[in-house]
Design a protein around this motif. Sequence first.
Motif, PDB file in Angstrom:
ATOM      1  N   UNK A 307      38.192  42.373  37.624  1.00 35.23           N
ATOM      2  CA  UNK A 307      38.321  42.124  39.055  1.00 35.23           C
ATOM      3  C   UNK A 307      37.639  40.811  39.403  1.00 35.23           C
ATOM      4  N   UNK A 308      38.032  40.268  40.541  1.00 34.00           N
ATOM      5  CA  UNK A 308      37.421  39.071  41.091  1.00 34.00           C
ATOM      6  C   UNK A 308      36.646  39.475  42.336  1.00 34.00           C
ATOM      7  N   UNK A 309      35.383  39.026  42.439  1.00 33.39           N
ATOM      8  CA  UNK A 309      34.556  39.498  43.546  1.00 33.39           C
ATOM      9  C   UNK A 309      35.142  39.114  44.890  1.00 33.39           C
ATOM     10  N   UNK A 310      35.466  37.863  45.071  1.00 34.27           N
ATOM     11  CA  UNK A 310      35.961  37.414  46.372  1.00 34.27           C
ATOM     12  C   UNK A 310      37.297  38.054  46.731  1.00 34.27           C
ATOM     13  N   UNK A 311      38.166  38.179  45.758  1.00 35.56           N
ATOM     14  CA  UNK A 311      39.513  38.711  46.036  1.00 35.56           C
ATOM     15  C   UNK A 311      39.519  40.223  46.157  1.00 35.56           C
ATOM     16  N   UNK A 312      38.807  40.917  45.253  1.00 34.21           N
ATOM     17  CA  UNK A 312      38.946  42.369  45.148  1.00 34.21           C
ATOM     18  C   UNK A 312      37.782  43.156  45.748  1.00 34.21           C
ATOM     19  N   UNK A 313      36.574  42.591  45.667  1.00 34.10           N
ATOM     20  CA  UNK A 313      35.389  43.357  46.079  1.00 34.10           C
ATOM     21  C   UNK A 313      34.969  43.026  47.507  1.00 34.10           C
ATOM     22  N   UNK A 314      34.936  41.739  47.830  1.00 34.62           N
ATOM     23  CA  UNK A 314      34.430  41.342  49.144  1.00 34.62           C
ATOM     24  C   UNK A 314      35.197  41.980  50.309  1.00 34.62           C
ATOM     25  N   UNK A 315      36.541  42.096  50.256  1.00 37.49           N
ATOM     26  CA  UNK A 315      37.224  42.791  51.361  1.00 37.49           C
ATOM     27  C   UNK A 315      36.743  44.230  51.550  1.00 37.49           C
ATOM     28  N   UNK A 316      36.446  44.927  50.454  1.00 36.90           N
ATOM     29  CA  UNK A 316      35.915  46.286  50.566  1.00 36.90           C
ATOM     30  C   UNK A 316      34.520  46.271  51.171  1.00 36.90           C
ATOM     31  N   UNK A 317      33.704  45.305  50.762  1.00 36.47           N
ATOM     32  CA  UNK A 317      32.366  45.175  51.342  1.00 36.47           C
ATOM     33  C   UNK A 317      32.469  44.926  52.839  1.00 36.47           C
ATOM     34  N   UNK A 318      33.346  43.996  53.226  1.00 37.27           N
ATOM     35  CA  UNK A 318      33.502  43.680  54.634  1.00 37.27           C
ATOM     36  C   UNK A 318      33.957  44.872  55.455  1.00 37.27           C
ATOM     37  N   UNK A 319      34.859  45.665  54.906  1.00 41.22           N
ATOM     38  CA  UNK A 319      35.332  46.835  55.652  1.00 41.22           C
ATOM     39  C   UNK A 319      34.220  47.875  55.791  1.00 41.22           C
TER      40      UNK A 319
END
Length: 605
Positions: A307-319
């Motif tokens: 996974x890529x943090x900005x593409x895959x993880x950060x949107x989940x963190x933001x939500x």
Amino acid sequence: MSTTLEPPPLTRPSDAPARRSLVIVGAGPRGTGVLERIAANAPELHDGSGLDIHLVDPYPPGGGRIWRHDQSPLLWMNSQARDVTMFTDETVEIAGPALPGPTVHEWAGGDGQAFVSRRTHSGYLRWVYEKAVAAMPRDVAVHHHPHRALRVAGAPADRQTVWLEGVGTPLTADLVILTQGHLDAELDDEQAALAAYAERHGLVHLPPDFTADSDLSRLAPGAPVLVRGFGLAFVDLMVLLTEGRGGRYENGEYVPSGREPVLYVGSRRGVPYHAKIGYPPEGERPPLPRHLGPDEIDGLLARPGGFDFRRDVWPLVGKELGFAHYHRLFTAHPERTRIPWADFDSAYAACPPGAPELDALVAAAVPDPADRLDLAALDRPLTGVRHTDPEALQEHLRGHITADLARRGDPARSPDLAVFHALISVYGQLARLGDIGAWWHGFFSFLASGPPAPRLRNLLPLSRAGVVRFLGADLRVTAVGGKFRAQSSTLPGHVTEARALVEARLPEPTVVGSRDPLLRTLYADGAAATPAGLLAVDPADGRVLDRAGVPHPRRFALGPHTDARGAGGFTRPGTNGLSFRQNDATARTALAFLRDLSRHAPLSA
């Protein structure tokens, strides 16, 4: 139970009973926390066959280097005393027993909202250490070796050998647990070049370091000093160079002693970390995790190709952060919203993470933009800000600091506290992903690990007195013409020169770049490092991985130099602390290994 603070004899008579041996390298809060968990789990997992625990650290047990008593009384803890505990409670998801104990303020008998001195906290940590030692079974002895560990060697199937600085005979251990905290590091290429330039031109260059250990006497009174870094290390620097040199605050103004240098400070963001929230938690906490929990982490780990943090993880963190923010806004301040919480919650859950529909939903349901969570603006508050006059920037930053202090002390802005709780939850979830890069840790620290409000408040009179000058964002430092030069994107075309430069931050905790000989030889001998240079460990119990991904059965590591580091230095009560979970898992695995070793392979006399 027997205890001693001096190294025990390293030989024993041939007719002495067999005893197992565990070496813990690092006697600070992490090593103390592991000791507490060993004592807590011993009634279930220790077989009573005898165990020597060798605690190796040149600094006193409990506080270790960072939290030792021998430092300025002006330096504070960075959390309110009620928010720091070394003891587990019913919220901590561990296999071992939860054993509650006092927070710092309950132990010290003071104000829970106070930010106590590091000396006071050092006393608390020493007390926790002594309590853990006293709770050990009678056949367990804890020995402190006031030395530095140099190397650990031994095949996975064999007992390990640990060499100590200045000691001829090494320790022999069935298991080794590394719990070092922040360690010194070699200079990177940029720092090495700046240091060499300073040496050639008679300049002062203080590289990244624990501020209490830096030689600040080299910074002359009245002289301009460039400071790169606006976080907690800067706050310590500010205190030691102002109040530490005889300055004082009177009626909201700073009265200089005349011995202060002039601190020109900037950083990537160009603003100080957000102040600690100053109001107590009240009302319903957001039910977390909601949008970033174990299922989502499992999905990320199962992705083909990673996974890529900005593409895959950060949107989940933001939500997840957004959910916490709006849960608090809708339930505590419904007059500032347009629709019922249940309707918003349902629509919010249906929006994909990071999708434009989320922004549209928020805009329709939350009329005031000040009530909306804007993570990009929080992360980079000076984006697009430009000044041609340095004095205008000083006014701008004083306004920013004043607004931050007002907001962080205002219960009407309690969604900020909900976001703080979500950050803690997210940190605990992301730990399973291993090394996700430095950006997330910096973002977390900027929002959740800022200074006490009084420290940030002191920046205002220091700025008005001209002792602190703000340089802005995207700070760039070069060495030209026999001086250091600083420029920022916030003051385009403006150059500040000085003959002294302080890098106000801790060294990066990489294995390859560490000055710790044990970590360097561990890596040279085959331990794995992450792409960012952290020591790779098994997330289940902290066992050190080799480069084939195989856990070493006799070596464990916990702390900032690993990819299983916890959220912040200490744990708040009632937050299912990640470090508690890691400590418990490591302690239980170690005790079970030692028990099985005694059953199946008795130690020969």
